[in-house]
Scaffold this active site. Sequence first.
Site, PDB file in Angstrom:
ATOM      1  N   ASP A 120       0.861  -1.190   0.000  1.00 56.02           N
ATOM      2  CA  ASP A 120       0.000   0.000   0.000  1.00 56.02           C
ATOM      3  C   ASP A 120       0.890   1.230   0.000  1.00 56.02           C
ATOM      4  O   ASP A 120       2.007   1.174  -0.512  1.00 56.02           O
ATOM      5  CB  ASP A 120      -0.953  -0.042   1.206  1.00 56.02           C
ATOM      6  N   HIS A 130       2.207   2.150  -3.163  1.00 56.21           N
ATOM      7  CA  HIS A 130       1.295   3.110  -3.789  1.00 56.21           C
ATOM      8  C   HIS A 130       1.814   4.537  -3.720  1.00 56.21           C
ATOM      9  O   HIS A 130       1.073   5.473  -4.021  1.00 56.21           O
ATOM     10  CB  HIS A 130      -0.084   3.033  -3.119  1.00 56.21           C
TER      11      HIS A 130
END
Length: 401
Positions: A220, A243
């Site tokens: 993430d 991310h």
Amino acid sequence: MELKFISFAFLLLFLARIGDAQPTTSPGVFDVTKYGATTNGDISKAVLDAFKEACAATSPSTIVIPKGTYQMNQVKLQGPCKAPVELQVQAILKAPSDPKQLNADVEWLTVNYIDRFTLSGGGVFDGQGKQAWDQNNCKDSKSCSNLPNNLSFNFLTNSTIQDITSQDSKLFHINVNGCKNLTFIRVNITAPPESINTDGIHVARSSNVNITDCVIGTGDDCISVGDELEQLHITRVTCGPGHGISVGSLGKTPGEKPVVGVYVKNCTFINTDNGVRVKTWPASHQGVVTDLHYEDIIVQNVSNPIVIDQVYCPYNQCNKDLPSQVKISKVSIKNIRGTSRTQDAVLLLCSKGAPCDGVEVGDIDITYNGKEGPAKSSCENVKPKFVGKQNPPICAGAQSS
């Protein structure tokens, strides 16, 4: 003369006996093996017992978990303490692999309410999260399973986290809440891309936080920013996979407090989904994000190197017809260079309900070598100030409503 010699001999013997009586452990050092910790055993109680004594000490103290592999269940180290405390982890610590063995409402290692706390030692916190990741699939369920973060730091002041590794956390690797003057240096975070919702470092409701010389690769955001944050400095961080470095998502909860002062400098993104990103929900509550500065960034094969997304709506679980009410202002994006994995090198998609103000973009050089054509930018509800080179051209034909 003979009497003086005998007296001197007795003095030497006396000093030798005093030396023999000294403890083998240095003053202020609390080795968990002296409290019953054994390799491959659960050291939770030993850590708590050592911390209890260290925290009560009136002079600086160090809790040592020596080299070796140990099991550790959930542990909370709660201050305040009477003097500075260091937790020196030289070992590999392993969390229970089965999430059912853990209390979902309690983090794996929690450290609360300590002034001048240090976590160090070069050790590894292995969350053994593989079994848990399938239980946290928000894509298929609006209510994701609660899972413990690897490390949680709450209401620490004047503290340092350095030279440790967080590996395969079940949820976030590191959560920071309510801290002031907290520094992360040479922290390594690692998990595979498929590790869902394993943010590297999440920071919220804190001030004067520094993240320096860290390597973060996870499933993430490498670093994510929540509300009520003042002065976050991120320097020389390598991110990937992941991310990117994200402010937000913001605006989903009423009463969120402003994010003021985020500085990202001399960072590198490798094979990430995003580079530098700000994300707010549509149909949101009011909020403020201001004083954001991104400078001297390298992107290598990054899908979306520069992103302001005020229609952030993962899994289509929100109303995109209503605009975000989070106001973004005073943003500078300078000297960003490298390669994009898609044509969308620059996305400045601001809200029609609260257009972005004071955005400055300068010296952008991002290329895309795919068959579809060159890199491009998209802009909505923003009128940036341009400085220096713009590749791709920024906001050509931008619309504002």
